[in-house]
Motif scaffolding. Structure first.
Motif, mmCIF file in Angstrom:
data_model
loop_
_atom_site.group_PDB
_atom_site.id
_atom_site.type_symbol
_atom_site.label_atom_id
_atom_site.label_comp_id
_atom_site.label_asym_id
_atom_site.label_seq_id
_atom_site.Cartn_x
_atom_site.Cartn_y
_atom_site.Cartn_z
ATOM 1 N N MET A 19 0.820 -1.214 0.000
ATOM 2 C CA MET A 19 0.000 0.000 0.000
ATOM 3 C C MET A 19 0.855 1.267 0.000
ATOM 4 O O MET A 19 0.560 2.240 -0.696
ATOM 5 C CB MET A 19 -0.941 0.011 1.204
ATOM 6 C CG MET A 19 -1.921 1.179 1.208
ATOM 7 S SD MET A 19 -2.871 1.287 2.738
ATOM 8 C CE MET A 19 -3.802 -0.245 2.677
ATOM 9 N N GLU A 20 1.931 1.268 0.782
ATOM 10 C CA GLU A 20 2.748 2.476 0.871
ATOM 11 C C GLU A 20 3.393 2.816 -0.474
ATOM 12 O O GLU A 20 3.570 3.996 -0.801
ATOM 13 C CB GLU A 20 3.827 2.311 1.940
ATOM 14 C CG GLU A 20 4.862 1.250 1.627
ATOM 15 C CD GLU A 20 5.681 0.866 2.843
ATOM 16 O OE1 GLU A 20 6.835 1.316 2.932
ATOM 17 O OE2 GLU A 20 5.173 0.105 3.692
ATOM 18 N N GLU A 21 3.733 1.793 -1.259
ATOM 19 C CA GLU A 21 4.354 2.050 -2.557
ATOM 20 C C GLU A 21 3.340 2.598 -3.561
ATOM 21 O O GLU A 21 3.629 3.539 -4.304
ATOM 22 C CB GLU A 21 5.010 0.775 -3.080
ATOM 23 C CG GLU A 21 6.244 0.384 -2.281
ATOM 24 C CD GLU A 21 6.722 -1.016 -2.594
ATOM 25 O OE1 GLU A 21 7.472 -1.174 -3.565
ATOM 26 O OE2 GLU A 21 6.332 -1.952 -1.865
ATOM 27 N N THR A 22 2.140 2.007 -3.591
ATOM 28 C CA THR A 22 1.105 2.531 -4.481
ATOM 29 C C THR A 22 0.756 3.964 -4.109
ATOM 30 O O THR A 22 0.607 4.830 -4.982
ATOM 31 C CB THR A 22 -0.151 1.648 -4.421
ATOM 32 O OG1 THR A 22 0.177 0.331 -4.864
ATOM 33 C CG2 THR A 22 -1.253 2.207 -5.303
ATOM 34 N N ALA A 23 0.632 4.227 -2.811
ATOM 35 C CA ALA A 23 0.314 5.585 -2.365
ATOM 36 C C ALA A 23 1.386 6.567 -2.823
ATOM 37 O O ALA A 23 1.081 7.660 -3.324
ATOM 38 C CB ALA A 23 0.168 5.620 -0.847
ATOM 39 N N TYR A 24 2.646 6.182 -2.678
ATOM 40 C CA TYR A 24 3.720 7.100 -3.051
ATOM 41 C C TYR A 24 3.773 7.311 -4.562
ATOM 42 O O TYR A 24 3.997 8.433 -5.034
ATOM 43 C CB TYR A 24 5.060 6.584 -2.539
ATOM 44 C CG TYR A 24 6.183 7.572 -2.773
ATOM 45 C CD1 TYR A 24 6.116 8.862 -2.256
ATOM 46 C CD2 TYR A 24 7.289 7.231 -3.527
ATOM 47 C CE1 TYR A 24 7.124 9.780 -2.478
ATOM 48 C CE2 TYR A 24 8.311 8.141 -3.750
ATOM 49 C CZ TYR A 24 8.222 9.413 -3.224
ATOM 50 O OH TYR A 24 9.218 10.327 -3.456
ATOM 51 N N ALA A 83 1.050 10.656 5.501
ATOM 52 C CA ALA A 83 1.517 11.112 4.194
ATOM 53 C C ALA A 83 2.177 9.959 3.450
ATOM 54 O O ALA A 83 2.923 9.163 4.038
ATOM 55 C CB ALA A 83 2.510 12.262 4.365
ATOM 56 N N ALA A 84 1.917 9.880 2.153
ATOM 57 C CA ALA A 84 2.447 8.776 1.348
ATOM 58 C C ALA A 84 3.969 8.721 1.394
ATOM 59 O O ALA A 84 4.562 7.643 1.400
ATOM 60 C CB ALA A 84 1.965 8.914 -0.094
ATOM 61 N N ARG A 85 4.609 9.879 1.434
ATOM 62 C CA ARG A 85 6.069 9.908 1.405
ATOM 63 C C ARG A 85 6.688 9.324 2.673
ATOM 64 O O ARG A 85 7.776 8.750 2.650
ATOM 65 C CB ARG A 85 6.562 11.347 1.233
ATOM 66 C CG ARG A 85 8.061 11.455 0.957
ATOM 67 C CD ARG A 85 8.591 12.860 1.163
ATOM 68 N NE ARG A 85 7.719 13.889 0.626
ATOM 69 C CZ ARG A 85 7.852 15.178 0.916
ATOM 70 N NH1 ARG A 85 8.804 15.583 1.741
ATOM 71 N NH2 ARG A 85 7.033 16.066 0.394
ATOM 72 N N LEU A 86 5.990 9.430 3.799
ATOM 73 C CA LEU A 86 6.573 9.069 5.088
ATOM 74 C C LEU A 86 6.125 7.715 5.622
ATOM 75 O O LEU A 86 6.825 7.105 6.430
ATOM 76 C CB LEU A 86 6.216 10.137 6.131
ATOM 77 C CG LEU A 86 6.637 11.571 5.818
ATOM 78 C CD1 LEU A 86 6.129 12.508 6.899
ATOM 79 C CD2 LEU A 86 8.145 11.679 5.676
ATOM 80 N N VAL A 87 4.971 7.235 5.194
ATOM 81 C CA VAL A 87 4.369 6.071 5.841
ATOM 82 C C VAL A 87 5.052 4.776 5.420
ATOM 83 O O VAL A 87 5.538 4.636 4.292
ATOM 84 C CB VAL A 87 2.855 6.010 5.528
ATOM 85 C CG1 VAL A 87 2.607 5.678 4.057
ATOM 86 C CG2 VAL A 87 2.140 5.030 6.445
#
Length: 254
Positions: A19-24, A83-87
């Motif tokens: 999920m974190e990669e898709t978000a970013y 935030a996508a960048r930090l999570v």
């Protein structure tokens, strides 16, 4: 859809492993003020304490909130907004697995209220025609040789991200292959395997930050290896090179 004038927000349900990669990636490539909210569940519908419905409701509230305009992509889990960048996902099973190390969430959902503590500045979006797939991620550990990097050079990889030690250090015996990779046009990016902090140090020995900088490598401050890889894939897919590529990888102004 994000560019439609009647779009107030977008919610995407997603598996938690990536999920974190898709978000970013969405944060990197989708322009506009329409918030994109990713959410999921750590427990299945047959488990006691299934968290899916509550997470989905929180995500919908964030996406519909005027406060979320201009946030870009975020992850909403456990009533926290990240935030996508930090999570990043920090635990294999815990419902509280999504954390932003050293930074914390940028907001919360409390009842029907969406409360934002802060906003991260949006960075210029990239517009790749496609993602460059020939980008390898290498995570360093003590005593590793440079075989994977030599493979990347010999097999025509366009880019390599190295999750280096500490503030951006590699074993000294990696430096000849690193210089060869840069000389042969491989976009070589250094991230840190630490979960937070700048890629920087004041050491002068072989393989430290200054040595790498002089060798012509690029640096991805504040990004995990997987996110630095995604950013490099998008930047190369957009045709960036040289100084434009270096600027695109900057996440922290110094």
């Amino acid at each position: 859809m994000a560019h439609r004038p009647d779009c107030r927000g977008i919610v995407i349900t997603h598996g938690t492993d990536t999920m974190e990669e898709t978000a970013y990636l969405l944060d990197l490539t989708v322009e506009g003020d329409c918030p994109i909210v990713l959410t999921g569940a750590m427990r299945t519908a047959s488990d006691p304490g299934y968290d899916g419905p509550a997470n989905l409701l929180s995500a919908l509230r964030v996406a519909a909130s005027p406060q979320a305009r201009g946030l870009g992509a975020v992850v909403v889990m456990g009533e926290e907004i990240h935030a996508a960048r930090l999570v990043t996902k920090v635990h294999t099973l815990s419902p509280a697995t999504f954390q932003s190390p050293f930074w914390g969430p940028i907001g919360r959902v409390e009842g029907e209220e969406v409360i934002l503590h802060r906003r991260l500045p949006r960075q210029p979006c990239l517009s790749p025609e496609s993602l460059e797939e020939r980008v390898l991620l290498i995570k360093l550990a003590v005593g590793m040789d440079d075989g994977l990097l030599r493979y990347a050079v010999e097999w025509g990889m366009r880019g390599v991200v190295i999750e280096a030690l500490g503030g951006g250090r590699v074993p000294p015996w990696w430096m000849p292959t690193i210089r060869e990779a840069v000389a042969r046009g491989v976009a070589l990016v250094i991230a840190s395997r630490c979960p937070a902090g700048l890629v920087y140090d004041r050491y002068g020995y072989a393989g430290a930050y200054r040595d790498l900088k002089e060798a012509g490598v690029l640096f991805a401050d504040g990004l995990t290896g997987p996110k630095a890889r995604l950013k490099l894939m998008a930047a190369l897919g957009a045709g960036l090179e040289g100084e434009a590529l270096r600027q695109a990888l900057i996440t922290v102004e110094r």
